[in-house]
Design an enzyme around this catalytic site. Structure first.
Site, PDB file in Angstrom:
ATOM      1  N   ASN A   7       0.867  -1.183   0.000  1.00 17.53           N
ATOM      2  CA  ASN A   7       0.000   0.000   0.000  1.00 17.53           C
ATOM      3  C   ASN A   7       0.905   1.235   0.000  1.00 17.53           C
ATOM      4  OD1 ASN A   7      -1.736   2.073   0.563  1.00 17.53           O
ATOM      5  ND2 ASN A   7      -2.585   1.170   2.428  1.00 17.53           N
ATOM      6  N   LYS A  14       3.131   0.866   3.182  1.00 13.62           N
ATOM      7  CA  LYS A  14       2.784  -0.136   4.187  1.00 13.62           C
ATOM      8  C   LYS A  14       2.804  -1.493   3.520  1.00 13.62           C
ATOM      9  CE  LYS A  14      -0.347   2.953   6.577  1.00 13.62           C
ATOM     10  NZ  LYS A  14      -1.709   3.393   6.522  1.00 13.62           N
ATOM     11  N   ARG A  90      -2.702  -2.029  -3.262  1.00 15.34           N
ATOM     12  CA  ARG A  90      -3.820  -1.120  -3.080  1.00 15.34           C
ATOM     13  C   ARG A  90      -3.615   0.049  -4.028  1.00 15.34           C
ATOM     14  NH1 ARG A  90      -5.888   1.819   2.436  1.00 15.34           N
ATOM     15  NH2 ARG A  90      -7.657   2.826   1.454  1.00 15.34           N
ATOM     16  N   HIS A 179     -12.488   4.072   0.045  1.00 14.08           N
ATOM     17  CA  HIS A 179     -12.528   3.074   1.124  1.00 14.08           C
ATOM     18  C   HIS A 179     -13.224   1.792   0.634  1.00 14.08           C
ATOM     19  CE1 HIS A 179     -12.587   6.657   4.168  1.00 14.08           C
ATOM     20  NE2 HIS A 179     -11.344   6.191   4.050  1.00 14.08           N
ATOM     21  N   GLY A 209     -12.783   6.808  10.326  1.00 14.28           N
ATOM     22  CA  GLY A 209     -11.383   6.927  10.731  1.00 14.28           C
ATOM     23  C   GLY A 209     -10.992   8.382  10.572  1.00 14.28           C
ATOM     24  N   ASN A 210      -9.726   8.614  10.321  1.00 14.76           N
ATOM     25  CA  ASN A 210      -9.307   9.975  10.048  1.00 14.76           C
ATOM     26  C   ASN A 210      -9.987  10.469   8.772  1.00 14.76           C
ATOM     27  OD1 ASN A 210      -7.867  12.232  10.737  1.00 14.76           O
ATOM     28  ND2 ASN A 210      -6.192  11.679   9.367  1.00 14.76           N
ATOM     29  N   GLY A 211     -10.000   9.619   7.754  1.00 16.97           N
ATOM     30  CA  GLY A 211     -10.910   9.810   6.616  1.00 16.97           C
ATOM     31  C   GLY A 211     -12.174   9.022   6.945  1.00 16.97           C
ATOM     32  N   ARG A 240     -10.832  17.054   7.177  1.00 19.87           N
ATOM     33  CA  ARG A 240     -11.574  17.407   5.950  1.00 19.87           C
ATOM     34  C   ARG A 240     -12.993  17.875   6.292  1.00 19.87           C
ATOM     35  NH1 ARG A 240     -10.391  11.844   2.981  1.00 19.87           N
ATOM     36  NH2 ARG A 240      -8.467  11.600   4.157  1.00 19.87           N
ATOM     37  N   ARG A 284      -9.414  10.863  20.439  1.00 29.06           N
ATOM     38  CA  ARG A 284      -8.990  10.693  21.838  1.00 29.06           C
ATOM     39  C   ARG A 284      -8.681  12.054  22.455  1.00 29.06           C
ATOM     40  NH1 ARG A 284      -5.171   5.978  19.691  1.00 29.06           N
ATOM     41  NH2 ARG A 284      -5.142   7.535  18.051  1.00 29.06           N
ATOM     42  N   GLU A 333     -14.358   1.568  15.347  1.00 30.40           N
ATOM     43  CA  GLU A 333     -14.022   0.332  16.052  1.00 30.40           C
ATOM     44  C   GLU A 333     -13.803   0.549  17.546  1.00 30.40           C
ATOM     45  OE1 GLU A 333     -10.521  -1.218  14.053  1.00 30.40           O
ATOM     46  OE2 GLU A 333     -11.554  -1.065  12.127  1.00 30.40           O
ATOM     47  N   GLU A 383      -8.220  -4.185   5.699  1.00 28.15           N
ATOM     48  CA  GLU A 383      -8.066  -3.932   4.270  1.00 28.15           C
ATOM     49  C   GLU A 383      -6.976  -4.795   3.658  1.00 28.15           C
ATOM     50  OE1 GLU A 383      -8.338   0.465   5.247  1.00 28.15           O
ATOM     51  OE2 GLU A 383      -9.156   0.443   3.230  1.00 28.15           O
TER      52      GLU A 383
HETATM   53  P1  AMP Z   1      -7.888   5.339  10.941  1.00 27.81           P
HETATM   54  O1  AMP Z   1      -7.867   6.439   9.922  1.00 27.81           O
HETATM   55  O2  AMP Z   1      -8.925   4.291  10.666  1.00 27.81           O
HETATM   56  O3  AMP Z   1      -6.525   4.773  11.234  1.00 27.81           O
HETATM   57  O4  AMP Z   1      -8.378   6.032  12.301  1.00 27.81           O
HETATM   58  C1  AMP Z   1      -7.554   6.948  12.995  1.00 27.81           C
HETATM   59  C2  AMP Z   1      -8.381   7.692  13.997  1.00 27.81           C
HETATM   60  O5  AMP Z   1      -9.069   6.776  14.873  1.00 27.81           O
HETATM   61  C3  AMP Z   1      -7.565   8.539  14.959  1.00 27.81           C
HETATM   62  O6  AMP Z   1      -7.277   9.799  14.423  1.00 27.81           O
HETATM   63  C4  AMP Z   1      -8.485   8.642  16.150  1.00 27.81           C
HETATM   64  O7  AMP Z   1      -9.353   9.762  15.953  1.00 27.81           O
HETATM   65  C5  AMP Z   1      -9.315   7.396  16.108  1.00 27.81           C
HETATM   66  N1  AMP Z   1      -8.987   6.451  17.191  1.00 27.81           N
HETATM   67  C6  AMP Z   1      -8.033   5.507  17.204  1.00 27.81           C
HETATM   68  N2  AMP Z   1      -8.046   4.833  18.384  1.00 27.81           N
HETATM   69  C7  AMP Z   1      -9.049   5.356  19.121  1.00 27.81           C
HETATM   70  C8  AMP Z   1      -9.589   5.109  20.421  1.00 27.81           C
HETATM   71  N3  AMP Z   1      -9.097   4.153  21.193  1.00 27.81           N
HETATM   72  N4  AMP Z   1     -10.630   5.870  20.832  1.00 27.81           N
HETATM   73  C9  AMP Z   1     -11.139   6.832  20.030  1.00 27.81           C
HETATM   74  N5  AMP Z   1     -10.684   7.110  18.810  1.00 27.81           N
HETATM   75  C10 AMP Z   1      -9.660   6.395  18.343  1.00 27.81           C
END
Ligand code: AMP
Length: 396
Positions: A7, A14, A90, A179, A209-211, A240, A284, A333, A383
Site C-alpha cells: 500500500n 505499508k 492497493r 474506502h 477513521g481519520n478519513g 476534511r 482521543r 471500532e 483492508e
Molecule cells: P484510521 O484512519 O482508521 O486509522 O483512524 C484513525 C483515527 O481513529 C484517529 O485519528 C483517532 O481519531 C481514532 N482512534 C483511534 N483509536 C481510538 C480510540 N481508542 N478511541 C477513540 N478514537 C480512536
C-alpha cells in the site's frame, strides 16, 4: 498462499506478508519518510520488531529494502523471493475502467496512469510500487485492488452530479467513492455476523477513521457512498470538511486572499473536527478536551455524529429500510461514546444499543440489544486481508 500486500502512499509504503490459507500475518510493517530520510519498520509475527534507518530516496528503494528484510537469513520469514506467490497492490483509483480488482499487465498500468489527475499524490506512488515489484519479481502475478471499484455498482442517479452533463461526458467528473476494500470487507462480515441473506440485505457501513465515509450496500453491492470525485465530500472528517456549500469557497477566498488550490487545501487539511475544535483531529484528544469542558471540542464531536446520522438516514431512505448498520475504522471500532451518540439518532429505526457490549473496543461485536429492530455491529476493518483475498481469487 503467501501474498505480499503493498500500500504505497505519497510518502509511505505499508506492507504485510499474509498466509491466506490461515489468514495469518507473517510480517507487517512500513517504510516512512520516503524522499525525506527514511525509516523501515519490520514486525514479524514471531520475532522482535526491528527499525532500520537506511535512507529511502524513493518507493523503489523502499520495496527492495522490504524484500531484503523478508529474505534476510537472520530475521527474514522466507528463504527466497520464490515463496511470494502473488502481490496485491492497493490502488487509489481506476476511473470507470474496472468494476473489480484486476491482474496487472502493461495495459492496466497505462489505464491507471491515465487517471493520475484523480489522485495526483497517490497514483504516482501506487505505480512506483507496482513497477518496483514487477521489476524485482517479474514472474509473480501482481493484482491491483482499487479503492473505488466496489462503488462501480452505484446507479447513475447516485453518481452523476447535478452540473452540466458535459463535465461528466468530457472529464468523467462524477461520484467515485473510496474506502472500497473496507466497505466491501466490512459489509460481507456484517452480512455473515448478522445472519442476513446477502441477496436480500440492506446494510449501511460507517467507515469512521481519520478519513470517513458511509456506504449503502444493497444485496451486497454499493448503491451509494458519501465520498465523491475525491475523498473530500461527505462526512465531517479528521481534517476534511466533507459537504459544504461550494459558494463558501469563493466567499472565504476573497476575504482571505486565497487561490482556489489554497482554499481546497484549507478544506482538506485544516477543517473537519480539527478545524472546528482547534484542538486535534484525533478523537482521543477531542474526548479529553470535551471532558475538560472545551465547548468547541464538544461541538466538533456533535457535528461529526450528526452528519453520520444524517447520511445513515438518507441511505435507509435510499434502500427503503436497513437491516444492519456496521461501524468500522479507528473511531468506529474503538469509540463507544461516538457510536452511542450516533445511534441515539436512530430511535425511529427501532435501534437499541446494549451499553455493555458497546463498551468493547477493537473487536467484532454486536452492539445492539436482542430486541433492536436494526442490528448494529462494530467490525474491525482489515483492508490488507481483503486485498490478499481478492489477489488470491484472481490468481487462482
Ligand atoms: P484510521 O484512519 O482508521 O486509522 O483512524 C484513525 C483515527 O481513529 C484517529 O485519528 C483517532 O481519531 C481514532 N482512534 C483511534 N483509536 C481510538 C480510540 N481508542 N478511541 C477513540 N478514537 C480512536
Amino acid at each position: 498462499m503467501k501474498v505480499l500486500v503493498i500500500n504505497c502512499g505519497s510518502s509511505s509504503l505499508k506492507y504485510q506478508l499474509i498466509e491466506t490459507d490461515t489468514e495469518a500475518v507473517l510480517v507487517s510493517g512500513l517504510c516512512e519518510r520516503i524522499g525525506i530520510d527514511g525509516r523501515l519498520v519490520y514486525k514479524p509475527a514471531n520475532g522482535e520488531k526491528r527499525i532500520f534507518d537506511d535512507p529511502l530516496p524513493d518507493h523503489k528503494v523502499g520495496v527492495s529494502n522490504v524484500i531484503a528484510a523478508l529474505t534476510n537469513p537472520e530475521y527474514g520469514v522466507i528463504k527466497d523471493l520464490s515463496e511470494i506467490e502473488a502481490v496485491g497492490h492497493r490502488v487509489l483509483h481506476c476511473g470507470e475502467a474496472f468494476k473489480e480488482s484486476v491482474l496487472i499487465n502493461d495495459e492496466v498500468i497505462n489505464i491507471i496512469e491515465g487517471v493520475t489527475e484523480f489522485g495526483p499524490l497517490h497514483i504516482p506512488a501506487n505505480l512506483i510500487g507496482i513497477r518496483a515489484c514487477r521489476a524485482l519479481m517479474p514472474d509473480v502475478p501482481q493484482v491491483a485492488v482499487f479503492d473505488t471499484s466496489f462503488h462501480m455498482t452505484m446507479p447513475k442517479k447516485a453518481y452523476v452530479y447535478a452540473i452540466p452533463y458535459k463535465y461528466y461526458e468530457e472529464y468523467r467528473v462524477r461520484r467515485y467513492g473510496f474506502h472500497g476494500t473496507s466497505h466491501s470487507y466490512v459489509s460481507k462480515r456484517c452480512i455473515e455476523l448478522a445472519g442476513l441473506d446477502k441477496d436480500n440485505s440492506k446494510v449501511i457501513v460507517c467507515h469512521l477513521g481519520n478519513g470517513a465515509s458511509v456506504t449503502a450496500v444493497l444485496n451486497g453491492k454499493s448503491v451509494d457512498t458519501s465520498m465523491g470525485l475525491s475523498p473530500l465530500e461527505g462526512l465531517v472528517m479528521g481534517t476534511r470538511s466533507g459537504d459544504i456549500d461550494p459558494a463558501c469557497l469563493e466567499f472565504i477566498a476573497k476575504k482571505e486572499g486565497f487561490t482556489l488550490p489554497e482554499m481546497v487545501n484549507v478544506l482538506n487539511k485544516k477543517s473537519g473536527v480539527f478545524g472546528v475544535s482547534g484542538v486535534s483531529s484525533d478523537f482521543r484528544d477531542l474526548d479529553a478536551a470535551a471532558k475538560e469542558g472545551n465547548e468547541r471540542a464538544i461541538l466538533a464531536r456533535e457535528m461529526f455524529c450528526y452528519r453520520v446520522a444524517k447520511y445513515v438516514g438518507a441511505y435507509a431512505a435510499a434502500m427503503n429500510g436497513v437491516d444492519a448498520i456496521a461501524f468500522t475504522a479507528g473511531v468506529g471500532e474503538n469509540d463507544g461514546k461516538v457510536r452511542k451518540m450516533i445511534c441515539d439518532y436512530f430511535g425511529y429505526l427501532g435501534v437499541k444499543v446494549d451499553d455493555e457490549k458497546n463498551a468493547i473496543r477493537g473487536e467484532e461485536v454486536m452492539i445492539s440489544t436482542a430486541d433492536s429492530k436494526v442490528k448494529v455491529l462494530a467490525i474491525p476493518t482489515n483492508e490488507e486481508l481483503a486485498i490478499a483475498q481478492e489477489t488470491v481469487a484472481l490468481v487462482k
